[in-house]
Design an enzyme around this catalytic site. Sequence first.
Site, PDB file in Angstrom:
ATOM      1  N   GLU A 134      78.347  45.586  49.639  1.00 43.63           N
ATOM      2  CA  GLU A 134      77.300  46.568  49.321  1.00 43.63           C
ATOM      3  C   GLU A 134      77.318  47.627  50.418  1.00 43.63           C
ATOM      4  O   GLU A 134      77.422  47.297  51.599  1.00 43.63           O
ATOM      5  CB  GLU A 134      75.933  45.863  49.286  1.00 43.63           C
ATOM      6  CG  GLU A 134      74.745  46.811  49.180  1.00 43.63           C
ATOM      7  CD  GLU A 134      73.384  46.102  49.154  1.00 43.63           C
ATOM      8  OE1 GLU A 134      73.307  44.914  48.785  1.00 43.63           O
ATOM      9  OE2 GLU A 134      72.394  46.749  49.533  1.00 43.63           O
ATOM     10  N   GLU A 139      68.678  55.004  52.424  1.00 39.58           N
ATOM     11  CA  GLU A 139      67.681  53.960  52.176  1.00 39.58           C
ATOM     12  C   GLU A 139      66.606  53.983  53.255  1.00 39.58           C
ATOM     13  O   GLU A 139      66.883  54.235  54.428  1.00 39.58           O
ATOM     14  CB  GLU A 139      68.332  52.574  52.171  1.00 39.58           C
ATOM     15  CG  GLU A 139      67.344  51.458  51.836  1.00 39.58           C
ATOM     16  CD  GLU A 139      67.945  50.070  51.866  1.00 39.58           C
ATOM     17  OE1 GLU A 139      68.986  49.887  52.514  1.00 39.58           O
ATOM     18  OE2 GLU A 139      67.358  49.176  51.243  1.00 39.58           O
TER      19      GLU A 139
HETATM   20  C1  LIG Z   1      66.988  48.716  45.027  1.00 37.91           C
HETATM   21  O1  LIG Z   1      67.733  49.065  46.149  1.00 37.91           O
HETATM   22  C2  LIG Z   1      67.915  48.154  47.191  1.00 37.91           C
HETATM   23  C3  LIG Z   1      69.060  48.661  48.002  1.00 37.91           C
HETATM   24  O2  LIG Z   1      68.684  49.144  49.147  1.00 37.91           O
HETATM   25  C4  LIG Z   1      68.234  46.746  46.752  1.00 37.91           C
HETATM   26  O3  LIG Z   1      68.205  45.865  47.840  1.00 37.91           O
HETATM   27  C5  LIG Z   1      67.324  46.335  45.677  1.00 37.91           C
HETATM   28  O4  LIG Z   1      67.744  45.075  45.211  1.00 37.91           O
HETATM   29  C6  LIG Z   1      67.362  47.329  44.574  1.00 37.91           C
HETATM   30  N1  LIG Z   1      66.617  46.928  43.446  1.00 37.91           N
HETATM   31  C7  LIG Z   1      67.273  46.491  42.375  1.00 37.91           C
HETATM   32  C8  LIG Z   1      66.497  46.152  41.187  1.00 37.91           C
HETATM   33  O5  LIG Z   1      68.467  46.406  42.340  1.00 37.91           O
END
Ligand SMILES: *[C@@H]1O[C@H](CO)[C@@H](O)[C@H](O)[C@H]1NC(C)=O
Length: 315
Positions: A134, A139
């Site tokens: 990832e 962020e």
């Molecule tokens: C939204 O973004 C963050 C990444 O920073 C992630 O950790 C989180 O799981 C994300 N939400 C979804 C639903 O993927």
Amino acid sequence: MATRLVSLLCLALGFHQVFAASYSQTSSHQGTQFLDTFTWQAIADPTHGRVRYVDQTSALNQNLTFASGDHFILRSDFTNKLDPNGAGRDSVRIQSNHQYTTAVMVFNIRHMPQGCGTWPAVWTLGANWPNQGEVDILEGVNDQGSNAATLHTSSGCTMPASRSQTGTSLASNCDANVNSNSGCGVRFSDSRSYGPTFNANGGGWYAMERRNTGIKVWFWSRNDGSVPAEVRNGATTINTSNWGTPSASFPSTNCDIASKFGPHHIVINLTFCGDFAGAVYGQSGCPSTCNDFVNNNPGAFNNAFFDFQWLKIYQ
Ligand SMILES: *[C@@H]1O[C@H](CO)[C@@H](O)[C@H](O)[C@H]1NC(C)=O
Ligand SMILES: *[C@@H]1O[C@H](CO)[C@@H](O)[C@H](O)[C@H]1NC(C)=O
Ligand SMILES: *[C@@H]1O[C@H](CO)[C@@H](O)[C@H](O)[C@H]1NC(C)=O
């Protein structure tokens, strides 16, 4: 014969080094083009956010997604109070239909979500998390501080103390299974890289380059004189060797990028509270508790939106 082979190899490697940092534009996304190149994911938030992700039809109907001209807007609901026992605040999570490995992505962003409780992210993600890796490009939470770019991987990927970047390393071990999955983050030095300060300065450009020798993230604020012309103009060819020191650099020194990172989708999402924004809400100076604030103050999310001018991909 062997000598010939060696010199051919040297020639090939030499060329590789010369050309490795130059790329051609393979796609460009603006306005309504985003609607066909991303999928709206109406899934449960794995990070337990106070959110309900809606599908594309609902997002367009509710105007949580709006595309016109050179605007592509993604936002959360900012009109409804929530039943504390019901679903979270309506918002969007989109994922690119294509996957990318060696590539440069340039995001031209006018505005990003702001507000207490917000947790927006622009990132890339492989299958079978965290085994395919990832990369968090943009962020943060609760309008706090500057941006952090972060890698999350399986075990066996660490970052050297000394590397050429303008940001500050927060941790060296990228392994998602240690340190509560905080990953190996780099805090940007430019306060204009996140939240209200990003927006007050008209946003800017985020670029992420991924190659087997490393992953780099650059940020230039809208009026930053050092933004390369090819970034500002979204040129058809780019050469990242001329972009200057990145904000964050994740070299392959102690991390085999080729095996730790598989093909990645781009994900753009906006959630609330949850494992990150909720966990640090108490230290953010924001009122009440995170979930109560999100439930009861819809108007506070009037500025909880992304406005993308374009996204260009180079390979
Ligand atoms: C939204 O973004 C963050 C990444 O920073 C992630 O950790 C989180 O799981 C994300 N939400 C979804 C639903 O993927
Ligand atoms: C990319 O820029 C570097 C550094 O200026 C230069 O050495 C290299 O020749 C350039 N590559 C191409 C293909 O123009
Ligand atoms: C939908 O959102 C766009 C962008 O924020 C805005 O310009 C437009 O007025 C909104 N449409 C409605 C019907 O609210």
